[in-house]
Write a protein that holds these residues in place. Structure first.
Motif, PDB file in Angstrom:
ATOM      1  N   LYS A 179       7.952 -15.925 -32.573  1.00 44.19           N
ATOM      2  CA  LYS A 179       6.722 -16.340 -33.175  1.00 44.19           C
ATOM      3  C   LYS A 179       6.072 -17.373 -32.131  1.00 44.19           C
ATOM      4  N   LEU A 180       7.127 -18.303 -31.669  1.00 45.26           N
ATOM      5  CA  LEU A 180       6.850 -19.427 -30.800  1.00 45.26           C
ATOM      6  C   LEU A 180       6.486 -18.826 -29.515  1.00 45.26           C
ATOM      7  N   LYS A 181       7.196 -18.115 -28.794  1.00 48.96           N
ATOM      8  CA  LYS A 181       6.743 -17.289 -27.683  1.00 48.96           C
ATOM      9  C   LYS A 181       5.653 -16.642 -27.749  1.00 48.96           C
ATOM     10  N   ALA A 182       5.043 -16.324 -28.913  1.00 46.57           N
ATOM     11  CA  ALA A 182       3.511 -15.590 -29.030  1.00 46.57           C
ATOM     12  C   ALA A 182       2.530 -16.460 -28.857  1.00 46.57           C
ATOM     13  N   SER A 183       2.548 -17.719 -29.051  1.00 45.67           N
ATOM     14  CA  SER A 183       1.718 -18.984 -28.851  1.00 45.67           C
ATOM     15  C   SER A 183       1.158 -18.771 -27.640  1.00 45.67           C
ATOM     16  N   THR A 184      -0.060 -18.719 -27.348  1.00 48.37           N
ATOM     17  CA  THR A 184      -0.597 -18.686 -26.035  1.00 48.37           C
ATOM     18  C   THR A 184      -0.178 -20.126 -25.222  1.00 48.37           C
ATOM     19  N   VAL A 185      -0.441 -21.008 -25.906  1.00 49.01           N
ATOM     20  CA  VAL A 185      -0.022 -22.424 -25.284  1.00 49.01           C
ATOM     21  C   VAL A 185       1.315 -22.585 -24.586  1.00 49.01           C
ATOM     22  N   LEU A 186       2.474 -22.045 -25.527  1.00 52.63           N
ATOM     23  CA  LEU A 186       3.839 -22.136 -25.204  1.00 52.63           C
ATOM     24  C   LEU A 186       4.111 -21.102 -24.030  1.00 52.63           C
TER      25      LEU A 186
END
Length: 248
Positions: A215-222
């Motif tokens: 889920k975190l890796k799916a963040s465009t920012v991250l």
């Protein structure tokens, strides 16, 4: 003239003090040979060990930041804590601004205080804690801020042994209030638990960690920071009995 004499006297006192310390050290090392016919020649006092160079956290790579975390946990487990940056001077330093080198998304369980298990100090870690270590929109937003604005180099999602939130999800427990939102966030992980090792609960905890990492890796920012080599997102498992952190 009086001032020169004063300075001269102070220099002599310092030289005398250094010589006395050096003689004392020699006496101890040689067993204090009191029968010697000639007085021992004083050796210069040993120089203190050079202080460890201060690491500029802004220059760390994600891999270096991860190593700092794992090295700190090793000190914790082996009871060789350094307890760095935990004095009053550090409090005053970070009061002016923060520059954490790592971020942690961990369970709210009271037995997993990140700064302690990683042997870190004030201003070192940007920590989000929530039952089940789930990546809610609020947690993701917080970690985006930590990475994009504060400059954290690594984000570690930590699940732990005997997690009550994961166990309740496995049992399909009926829970009151907003507790159900945590179970809903964990439930999709159960179908991927067979990819991991351990007892059924441990496997589900690790699967949940993997889900939240994705889920975190799916963040465009991250994702942009990961792609540019500025950030790493990893999962980990904490052993309550041993105190060890193991990457998942």
């Amino acid at each position: 003239m009086a001032q020169q004499q004063s300075q001269f006297s102070r220099r002599n006192m310092l030289k005398f003090g250094a010589g006395a310390l050096g003689s004392g050290a020699i006496a101890v090392g040689l067993g204090a040979k009191s029968q010697a016919k000639e007085p021992a020649v004083a050796k210069p006092a040993a120089q203190p060990a050079a202080a460890k160079p201060k690491v500029d956290k802004k220059d760390l790579t994600p891999d270096q930041a991860l190593k700092l975390l794992m090295d700190g946990n090793k000190r914790f487990v082996t009871r060789k804590l350094e307890k760095p940056r935990q004095d009053w001077a550090r409090i005053q330093e970070v009061a002016k601004g923060q520059n954490p080198f790592a971020a942690v998304l961990s369970c709210a369980d009271s037995r997993i205080p990140s700064e302690i298990v990683f042997d870190q100090g004030f201003g070192d870690l940007f920590v989000c804690r929530v039952a089940g270590n789930v990546a809610t929109p609020e947690e993701i937003g917080s970690l985006e801020f930590g990475a994009a604005v504060l400059g954290t180099k690594v984000i570690m999602v930590i699940g732990h042994e005997r997690c009550g939130a994961v166990e309740a999800t496995m049992k399909g427990a009926q829970v009151p209030g907003q507790i159900g939102s945590l179970i809903d966030a964990i439930k999709p992980a159960l179908s991927r638990s067979n990819k991991f090792t351990g007892d059924p609960l441990a496997k589900s905890v690790k699967a949940n960690v993997s889900l939240q990492v994705s889920k975190l890796k799916a963040s465009t920012v991250l994702a942009d920071l990961i792609a540019s080599g500025q950030l790493k997102v990893v999962g980990a498992y904490y052993d309550l009995d041993a105190g060890t952190i193991t990457l998942v």
